[in-house]
Scaffold this motif. Structure first.
Motif, mmCIF file in Angstrom:
data_model
loop_
_atom_site.group_PDB
_atom_site.id
_atom_site.type_symbol
_atom_site.label_atom_id
_atom_site.label_comp_id
_atom_site.label_asym_id
_atom_site.label_seq_id
_atom_site.Cartn_x
_atom_site.Cartn_y
_atom_site.Cartn_z
ATOM 1 N N ASP A 1 107.028 97.596 -12.585
ATOM 2 C CA ASP A 1 107.372 96.337 -11.923
ATOM 3 C C ASP A 1 106.820 95.118 -12.654
ATOM 4 O O ASP A 1 107.349 94.018 -12.524
ATOM 5 C CB ASP A 1 106.879 96.351 -10.472
ATOM 6 N N SER A 2 105.752 95.281 -13.433
ATOM 7 C CA SER A 2 105.198 94.163 -14.187
ATOM 8 C C SER A 2 106.078 93.882 -15.409
ATOM 9 O O SER A 2 106.169 94.703 -16.325
ATOM 10 C CB SER A 2 103.770 94.475 -14.641
ATOM 11 N N VAL A 3 106.721 92.715 -15.423
ATOM 12 C CA VAL A 3 107.615 92.367 -16.527
ATOM 13 C C VAL A 3 106.859 92.322 -17.847
ATOM 14 O O VAL A 3 107.344 92.788 -18.881
ATOM 15 C CB VAL A 3 108.300 91.012 -16.257
ATOM 16 N N LEU A 4 105.648 91.791 -17.812
ATOM 17 C CA LEU A 4 104.857 91.672 -19.033
ATOM 18 C C LEU A 4 104.515 93.046 -19.606
ATOM 19 O O LEU A 4 104.705 93.305 -20.804
ATOM 20 C CB LEU A 4 103.579 90.889 -18.746
ATOM 21 N N LEU A 5 104.017 93.947 -18.753
ATOM 22 C CA LEU A 5 103.651 95.282 -19.216
ATOM 23 C C LEU A 5 104.890 96.060 -19.647
ATOM 24 O O LEU A 5 104.870 96.771 -20.663
ATOM 25 C CB LEU A 5 102.917 96.039 -18.106
ATOM 26 N N ARG A 6 105.974 95.900 -18.897
ATOM 27 C CA ARG A 6 107.214 96.597 -19.245
ATOM 28 C C ARG A 6 107.729 96.155 -20.605
ATOM 29 O O ARG A 6 108.108 96.982 -21.435
ATOM 30 C CB ARG A 6 108.259 96.343 -18.154
ATOM 31 N N SER A 7 107.718 94.867 -20.860
ATOM 32 C CA SER A 7 108.185 94.355 -22.145
ATOM 33 C C SER A 7 107.301 94.842 -23.287
ATOM 34 O O SER A 7 107.791 95.182 -24.366
ATOM 35 C CB SER A 7 108.201 92.826 -22.130
ATOM 36 N N GLY A 8 105.994 94.909 -23.020
ATOM 37 C CA GLY A 8 105.075 95.398 -24.037
ATOM 38 C C GLY A 8 105.331 96.852 -24.375
ATOM 39 O O GLY A 8 105.285 97.250 -25.557
ATOM 40 N N MET A 9 105.603 97.671 -23.356
ATOM 41 C CA MET A 9 105.868 99.092 -23.602
ATOM 42 C C MET A 9 107.183 99.273 -24.348
ATOM 43 O O MET A 9 107.297 100.155 -25.201
ATOM 44 C CB MET A 9 105.861 99.862 -22.283
ATOM 45 N N ALA B 1 116.856 102.064 -20.824
ATOM 46 C CA ALA B 1 116.875 101.103 -19.725
ATOM 47 C C ALA B 1 115.441 100.783 -19.336
ATOM 48 O O ALA B 1 114.529 101.588 -19.538
ATOM 49 C CB ALA B 1 117.640 101.658 -18.520
ATOM 50 N N GLN B 2 115.250 99.594 -18.765
ATOM 51 C CA GLN B 2 113.958 99.193 -18.211
ATOM 52 C C GLN B 2 114.207 98.601 -16.835
ATOM 53 O O GLN B 2 115.054 97.721 -16.669
ATOM 54 C CB GLN B 2 113.247 98.204 -19.126
ATOM 55 N N VAL B 3 113.472 99.117 -15.848
ATOM 56 C CA VAL B 3 113.720 98.730 -14.453
ATOM 57 C C VAL B 3 112.399 98.414 -13.773
ATOM 58 O O VAL B 3 111.323 98.737 -14.279
ATOM 59 C CB VAL B 3 114.462 99.856 -13.692
ATOM 60 N N GLY B 4 112.516 97.800 -12.578
ATOM 61 C CA GLY B 4 111.315 97.367 -11.872
ATOM 62 C C GLY B 4 111.049 98.029 -10.548
ATOM 63 O O GLY B 4 110.081 97.686 -9.872
ATOM 64 N N ASP B 5 111.909 98.979 -10.141
ATOM 65 C CA ASP B 5 111.672 99.658 -8.873
ATOM 66 C C ASP B 5 112.277 101.054 -8.906
ATOM 67 O O ASP B 5 113.074 101.386 -9.797
ATOM 68 C CB ASP B 5 112.256 98.854 -7.701
ATOM 69 N N ALA B 6 111.902 101.882 -7.930
ATOM 70 C CA ALA B 6 112.288 103.291 -7.924
ATOM 71 C C ALA B 6 113.786 103.491 -7.726
ATOM 72 O O ALA B 6 114.393 104.363 -8.346
ATOM 73 C CB ALA B 6 111.503 104.046 -6.848
ATOM 74 N N ASP B 7 114.394 102.711 -6.845
ATOM 75 C CA ASP B 7 115.829 102.872 -6.591
ATOM 76 C C ASP B 7 116.646 102.597 -7.850
ATOM 77 O O ASP B 7 117.602 103.324 -8.170
ATOM 78 C CB ASP B 7 116.276 101.942 -5.456
ATOM 79 N N ILE C 1 103.328 104.529 -10.906
ATOM 80 C CA ILE C 1 103.228 105.186 -9.602
ATOM 81 C C ILE C 1 103.455 104.208 -8.458
ATOM 82 O O ILE C 1 104.117 104.529 -7.467
ATOM 83 C CB ILE C 1 101.857 105.886 -9.454
ATOM 84 N N ARG C 2 102.925 102.999 -8.581
ATOM 85 C CA ARG C 2 103.041 102.023 -7.486
ATOM 86 C C ARG C 2 104.034 100.940 -7.861
ATOM 87 O O ARG C 2 103.805 100.143 -8.765
ATOM 88 C CB ARG C 2 101.666 101.423 -7.181
ATOM 89 N N MET C 3 105.145 100.916 -7.123
ATOM 90 C CA MET C 3 106.203 99.944 -7.374
ATOM 91 C C MET C 3 106.698 99.374 -6.053
ATOM 92 O O MET C 3 106.337 99.866 -4.976
ATOM 93 C CB MET C 3 107.358 100.616 -8.139
ATOM 94 N N LEU D 1 102.373 106.829 -14.771
ATOM 95 C CA LEU D 1 101.240 105.985 -15.127
ATOM 96 C C LEU D 1 100.598 105.429 -13.860
ATOM 97 O O LEU D 1 101.301 105.018 -12.937
ATOM 98 C CB LEU D 1 101.691 104.822 -16.013
ATOM 99 N N SER D 2 99.266 105.417 -13.839
ATOM 100 C CA SER D 2 98.538 104.930 -12.671
ATOM 101 C C SER D 2 97.385 104.046 -13.115
ATOM 102 O O SER D 2 96.767 104.294 -14.161
ATOM 103 C CB SER D 2 98.000 106.111 -11.849
ATOM 104 N N GLN D 3 97.093 103.017 -12.342
ATOM 105 C CA GLN D 3 95.986 102.125 -12.676
ATOM 106 C C GLN D 3 94.636 102.782 -12.421
ATOM 107 O O GLN D 3 93.673 102.566 -13.158
ATOM 108 C CB GLN D 3 96.087 100.835 -11.850
ATOM 109 N N HIS D 4 94.570 103.606 -11.376
ATOM 110 C CA HIS D 4 93.319 104.248 -10.996
ATOM 111 C C HIS D 4 93.561 105.738 -10.777
ATOM 112 O O HIS D 4 94.702 106.178 -10.567
ATOM 113 C CB HIS D 4 92.747 103.625 -9.728
#
Length: 246
Positions: A35-43, A56-62, A81-83, A110-113
């Motif tokens: 969901d983070s545009v910045l992190l997604r673009s970096g990846m 493809a690059q998306v921001g949510d599970a659906d 994991i959290r979106m 991927l998970s932050q914690h």
């Protein structure tokens, strides 16, 4: 770190044609869900620079699930994991659904914690190939991250060493208490998918010492011995999964 594969020398492209995984400059085909545009673009930049095709690059599970339908040639989904909308378990639920409905598609979460139950849900009760769970901090180590991504896309399993450590530390009073400190270290590294040579290099010991520790681990945990790395990974993860429910 040597990549551990669970089987196939070729991938199937649309129309049933096989494409060789060993082709030069060829990487897995990936969908990114973050969901983070910045992190997604970096990846996206990181993966494309490494020869990985981002379909493809998306921001949510659906949208992720819809993208898989639109790209049947996808090899792996890289999923936060959290979106949205609740930022709780959308990613893990999507990952489990992908594994059920699209078994040929690998899933790397991927998970932050560290949340050990996510690992238990992801690996529990299913074929433990083409699946991985990493902390986002691992993305900063580009070589390690790409190695894991290719391993999972190629049919392997990967679980973050910090996740393994927390799973192990939560099992006091279990058969894991029988292990020596060195055997516990070997078990943690084994669960990450390394073969004997990789474990020896990581722990700075001989391969013969690793073999001895592994035999002892299987004996103490009542697990059958097997010569194949992926079978050892499956056995370890089955064990952690079963005892995470206790």
């Amino acid at each position: 770190m040597r990549t551990v594969f669970h089987g196939h020398d070729a991938r199937t492209a649309p129309g049933g044609a096989a494409r060789e995984t060993g082709a030069p400059d060829e990487g897995p085909r990936v969908i990114i869900a973050e969901d983070s545009v910045l992190l997604r673009s970096g990846m996206v930049r990181l993966l494309e620079d490494a020869g990985v095709e981002v379909l493809a690059q998306v921001g949510d599970a659906d949208t992720l699930l819809a993208a898989i339908g639109a790209h049947p040639d996808v090899d792996l989904c890289l999923v936060d994991i959290r979106m949205p909308p609740t930022f709780s378990e959308e990613g893990i639920k999507a990952g489990i659904r992908i594994r059920e409905e699209h078994p040929d598609v690998a899933v790397l979460l991927l998970s932050q914690h560290v949340v050990s139950r996510y690992a238990a849900e992801l690996f529990g009760g299913r074929d433990m190939s083409k699946v991985g769970y990493l902390l986002k901090d691992r993305v900063a180590d580009i070589d390690e991250f790409l190695t894991v991504l290719r391993r999972v896309a190629g049919g392997g399993a990967a679980i973050d060493p910090e996740v393994v450590s927390q799973l192990l530390s939560g099992h006091r009073g279990s058969a894991l208490d029988r292990l020596t400190p060195r055997e516990t270290e070997v078990l943690e590294v084994m669960a990450q998918g390394l073969n004997n040579a990789g474990i020896a290099a990581r722990l700075t010991v001989t391969e013969r010492a690793v073999e001895k520790h592994i035999r002892s681990i299987f004996t103490k945990l009542d697990l059958g011995q097997d010569d194949h790395d992926h079978r050892r990974v499956q056995a370890v993860l089955h064990y952690l999964r079963d005892h995470d429910r206790n």
